[in-house]
Write a protein that holds these residues in place. Structure first.
Motif, PDB file in Angstrom:
ATOM      1  N   GLY A  15      32.363 -13.797  -0.189  1.00  9.52           N
ATOM      2  CA  GLY A  15      32.894 -12.835   0.768  1.00  9.52           C
ATOM      3  C   GLY A  15      34.401 -12.885   0.891  1.00  9.52           C
ATOM      4  N   SER A  16      34.923 -12.068   1.816  1.00  6.75           N
ATOM      5  CA  SER A  16      36.367 -11.950   2.012  1.00  6.75           C
ATOM      6  C   SER A  16      36.726 -12.066   3.484  1.00  6.75           C
ATOM      7  N   ARG A  18      40.571 -11.731   5.967  1.00  8.68           N
ATOM      8  CA  ARG A  18      42.017 -11.512   5.999  1.00  8.68           C
ATOM      9  C   ARG A  18      42.579 -12.198   7.229  1.00  8.68           C
ATOM     10  N   ARG A  65      42.454 -15.473  -6.248  1.00  5.75           N
ATOM     11  CA  ARG A  65      41.505 -15.145  -5.184  1.00  5.75           C
ATOM     12  C   ARG A  65      42.215 -14.828  -3.865  1.00  5.75           C
ATOM     13  N   PHE A  66      43.306 -15.526  -3.588  1.00  7.19           N
ATOM     14  CA  PHE A  66      44.047 -15.351  -2.340  1.00  7.19           C
ATOM     15  C   PHE A  66      45.373 -14.654  -2.626  1.00  7.19           C
ATOM     16  N   THR A  67      45.768 -13.780  -1.709  1.00  7.59           N
ATOM     17  CA  THR A  67      47.043 -13.078  -1.828  1.00  7.59           C
ATOM     18  C   THR A  67      47.781 -13.127  -0.499  1.00  7.59           C
ATOM     19  N   GLN A  80      45.098 -12.575   2.373  1.00  8.27           N
ATOM     20  CA  GLN A  80      43.859 -11.928   1.955  1.00  8.27           C
ATOM     21  C   GLN A  80      43.096 -12.905   1.086  1.00  8.27           C
ATOM     22  N   MET A  81      41.897 -13.232   1.515  1.00 13.51           N
ATOM     23  CA  MET A  81      41.081 -14.220   0.815  1.00 13.51           C
ATOM     24  C   MET A  81      39.825 -13.549   0.283  1.00 13.51           C
ATOM     25  N   ASN A  82      39.709 -13.507  -1.033  1.00 11.46           N
ATOM     26  CA  ASN A  82      38.547 -12.930  -1.691  1.00 11.46           C
ATOM     27  C   ASN A  82      37.806 -14.000  -2.487  1.00 11.46           C
ATOM     28  N   GLY A  83      36.573 -13.730  -2.813  1.00 10.50           N
ATOM     29  CA  GLY A  83      35.815 -14.686  -3.601  1.00 10.50           C
ATOM     30  C   GLY A  83      35.732 -16.055  -2.964  1.00 10.50           C
ATOM     31  N   LEU A  84      35.509 -16.092  -1.669  1.00 12.94           N
ATOM     32  CA  LEU A  84      35.507 -17.366  -0.951  1.00 12.94           C
ATOM     33  C   LEU A  84      34.364 -18.259  -1.412  1.00 12.94           C
TER      34      LEU A  84
END
Length: 120
Positions: A15-16, A18, A65-67, A80-84
């Motif tokens: 999941g993601s 922010r 994964r993080f921006t 922004q955290m994706n692919g946690l």
């Protein structure tokens, strides 16, 4: 300078989330802003940083994964955290500095932290 972090919570693997960090007070001296995290039983570690110029640096463990981004007009930084993954579970802290650095010792002000839990 006061830093208010928000956006943490419980999310399933993959999941993601922010995270946001709003700076207030005497913010004119801020140049770098960063995110750090501390997992249970572990030391605080660097996650990402952004300079006033827009230059960014991201830890290898979260790269891709993080921006990190910044709205300078609003003195706010985002993560922004994706692919946690479960290993991302930690308290996430934002911090501000007069320089651009990945070293926690170079940061002057810290937010209260926001908990991110990655679990199914």
């Amino acid at each position: 300078v006061q830093l208010q972090a928000s956006g943490g919570g419980l999310v399933q693997p993959g999941g993601s989330l922010r995270l946001s960090c709003a700076a207030s007070g005497r913010t004119f001296g801020i140049y770098g802003m960063g995110w750090f995290r501390q997992a249970p039983g572990k030391e605080r570690e660097f996650v990402a940083a952004i300079a006033g110029s827009g230059l960014t640096h991201t830890a290898d463990s979260v790269k891709g994964r993080f921006t990190i981004s910044r709205d300078s007009a609003k003195n706010t930084v985002f993560l922004q955290m994706n692919g946690l993954i479960p290993e991302d579970t930690a308290i996430y802290y934002c911090a501000s500095s007069t320089i651009f650095s990945s070293q926690s010792s170079r940061y002057d002000y810290w937010g209260q932290g926001t908990l991110v839990t990655v679990s199914s």
